[in-house]
Design an enzyme around this catalytic site. Structure first.
Site, PDB file in Angstrom:
ATOM      1  N   CYS A  49      29.982  -4.218  54.212  1.00 54.87           N
ATOM      2  CA  CYS A  49      29.327  -3.782  52.973  1.00 54.87           C
ATOM      3  C   CYS A  49      29.377  -4.907  51.936  1.00 54.87           C
ATOM      4  O   CYS A  49      29.500  -4.656  50.748  1.00 54.87           O
ATOM      5  CB  CYS A  49      29.881  -2.467  52.463  1.00 54.87           C
ATOM      6  SG  CYS A  49      31.636  -2.297  52.577  1.00 54.87           S
ATOM      7  N   LYS A  54      32.025   6.718  60.660  1.00 49.77           N
ATOM      8  CA  LYS A  54      31.172   6.222  61.751  1.00 49.77           C
ATOM      9  C   LYS A  54      31.692   6.719  63.096  1.00 49.77           C
ATOM     10  O   LYS A  54      30.916   6.914  64.021  1.00 49.77           O
ATOM     11  CB  LYS A  54      31.073   4.707  61.681  1.00 49.77           C
ATOM     12  CG  LYS A  54      30.389   4.283  60.393  1.00 49.77           C
ATOM     13  CD  LYS A  54      30.152   2.831  60.264  1.00 49.77           C
ATOM     14  CE  LYS A  54      29.662   2.497  58.868  1.00 49.77           C
ATOM     15  NZ  LYS A  54      30.657   2.676  57.785  1.00 49.77           N
TER      16      LYS A  54
HETATM   17  C1  LIG Z   1      35.045  -0.907  56.227  1.00 43.80           C
HETATM   18  S1  LIG Z   1      36.494  -0.112  56.691  1.00 43.80           S
HETATM   19  C2  LIG Z   1      35.995   0.875  58.024  1.00 43.80           C
HETATM   20  C3  LIG Z   1      35.263   2.132  57.611  1.00 43.80           C
HETATM   21  C4  LIG Z   1      34.981   3.057  58.789  1.00 43.80           C
HETATM   22  N1  LIG Z   1      34.314   2.363  59.871  1.00 43.80           N
HETATM   23  C5  LIG Z   1      34.155   4.270  58.407  1.00 43.80           C
HETATM   24  O1  LIG Z   1      32.951   4.298  58.618  1.00 43.80           O
HETATM   25  O2  LIG Z   1      34.726   5.240  57.896  1.00 43.80           O
HETATM   26  C6  LIG Z   1      37.375  -1.407  57.498  1.00 43.80           C
HETATM   27  C7  LIG Z   1      38.654  -0.984  58.192  1.00 43.80           C
HETATM   28  O3  LIG Z   1      39.229  -2.170  58.776  1.00 43.80           O
HETATM   29  C8  LIG Z   1      40.626  -2.019  58.789  1.00 43.80           C
HETATM   30  N2  LIG Z   1      41.312  -3.320  58.935  1.00 43.80           N
HETATM   31  C9  LIG Z   1      41.861  -4.076  57.978  1.00 43.80           C
HETATM   32  N3  LIG Z   1      42.459  -5.171  58.507  1.00 43.80           N
HETATM   33  C10 LIG Z   1      42.281  -5.096  59.847  1.00 43.80           C
HETATM   34  C11 LIG Z   1      42.689  -5.895  60.951  1.00 43.80           C
HETATM   35  N4  LIG Z   1      43.418  -6.990  60.763  1.00 43.80           N
HETATM   36  N5  LIG Z   1      42.347  -5.496  62.187  1.00 43.80           N
HETATM   37  C12 LIG Z   1      41.627  -4.363  62.381  1.00 43.80           C
HETATM   38  N6  LIG Z   1      41.225  -3.570  61.369  1.00 43.80           N
HETATM   39  C13 LIG Z   1      41.546  -3.917  60.119  1.00 43.80           C
HETATM   40  C14 LIG Z   1      40.911  -1.360  57.459  1.00 43.80           C
HETATM   41  O4  LIG Z   1      42.163  -0.705  57.472  1.00 43.80           O
HETATM   42  C15 LIG Z   1      39.722  -0.406  57.302  1.00 43.80           C
HETATM   43  O5  LIG Z   1      40.065   0.877  57.747  1.00 43.80           O
END
Ligand SMILES: C[S@@+](CC[C@H](N)C(=O)[O-])C[C@H]1O[C@@H](n2cnc3c(N)ncnc32)[C@H](O)[C@@H]1O
Length: 304
Positions: free
Chosen positions: A243, A129
């Protein structure tokens, strides 16, 4: 099949057994693959022409530069692998589910906007994204934040491969972002979630699904949402996506934050994608507009 999951879905979304049956049977069906064209490297017309030689059948989706792709003849397994085409190795396109491209669509209304904004992509790895934001906001400065340091290598690699410019990488947790009061013009929060979508890849993974885990992740989503709301300028917009389908990680997160900060934002758009209706994996997006400052209490401890 996880009976708790089925019960939850039935109770929350499907009034009749038949509706539930239609939904469940759609999960076994083949969903069309989609690719997103990397317009930093190639124009859609040229790429579509090049892909014809592999006998791929491409048709447009509702998403700009995103195409359904299917083979119209039976080739062996190796040839079927899109990933082995020269065009993929050159990153002229990448394979991205339709739902995954919708967050940026709902934030931008698919309009390329040449204004110079400061945009935060709050949870950005692996960066699909982020690279799409750069396409829709070519003159903006995008802060791609990824909390997990282990996931930043993939993010950097994808930003470089896609030739995305004007992207700055940060590695902060929500406690830090919280301190950036009213800094950003637009924010995208593609939140970490309970990964119900993994059902489409490995149905056995659903045996771990339970409401306790869902509520735990919803607590984190709420904190991210709040810090994000604080970091957005008044009058500007942000997009929340997950998702997962359950309401606890979606509508409830938004309602809980709104209850905490009454009248602080309004919902502009909300959509849930269903596999049996939208022919894509499930996905949830909400676009909101911030109406007033939030009276946020900072926690003393910062985790970096
Ligand atoms: C659904 S994925 C994001 C996918 C990305 N937006 C894409 O389109 O490629 C959610 C992300 O949130 C991160 N995440 C996990 N815990 C988090 C936290 N406490 N604060 C911020 N981000 C976090 C994860 O490492 C992961 O990369």
């Amino acid at each position: 099949m996880n009976s708790k999951f089925i019960e939850y879905f039935k109770e929350n979304f499907f009034k009749s057994e038949n509706d539930l049956k239609i939904f469940l049977s759609s999960l076994d069906k083949h969903l069309k693959k989609t690719i997103r064209i990397n317009t930093n490297k190639i124009s859609p017309d040229i790429l579509l022409e090049r892909l014809k030689k592999y006998n791929y059948d491409l048709s447009p989706t509702f998403s700009k530069n995103v195409y359904y792709i299917e083979r119209w003849e039976n080739f062996d397994e190796l040839e079927k692998r899109l990933g082995f085409t020269l065009e993929h190795l050159m990153w002229f396109f990448y394979i991205q589910e339709l739902w995954a491209s919708s967050s940026v669509f709902y934030l931008s209304d698919w309009k390329i906007d040449e204004t110079n904004y400061l945009i935060l992509d709050m949870a950005s790895s692996p960066g699909w994204k982020t690279t799409q934001l750069e396409e829709f906001y070519p003159n903006s400065f995008i802060v791609a934040n990824e909390f997990s340091r282990d996931r930043t290598a993939q993010l950097i690699a994808n930003i470089e491969r896609m030739w995305s410019e004007n992207v700055w990488l940060t590695c902060y947790n929500w406690q830090f972002i919280w301190r950036l009061t009213e800094t950003f013009d637009k924010i995208l929060l593609d939140a970490p979630c309970s990964w119900e979508w993994i059902w489409f890849k490995a149905i056995e993974s659903l045996k771990y699904w339970n409401l306790k885990n869902v509520k735990k992740i919803a607590d984190l989503q709420e904190k991210l949402f709040e810090s994000w709301l604080n970091a957005l300028k008044v009058g500007w917009e942000m997009l929340y996506s997950t998702c997962t389908m359950n309401k606890i990680e979606n509508e409830w997160v938004i309602e809980n934050v709104l209850r905490k900060y009454p009248d602080s934002f309004e919902i502009i758009t909300q959509k849930r994608f269903w596999p049996h209706i939208d022919n894509t994996w499930w996905f949830f997006v909400t676009r909101i507009k911030k109406l007033k400052s939030v009276d946020y209490k900072f926690s003393k401890k910062i985790e970096l």
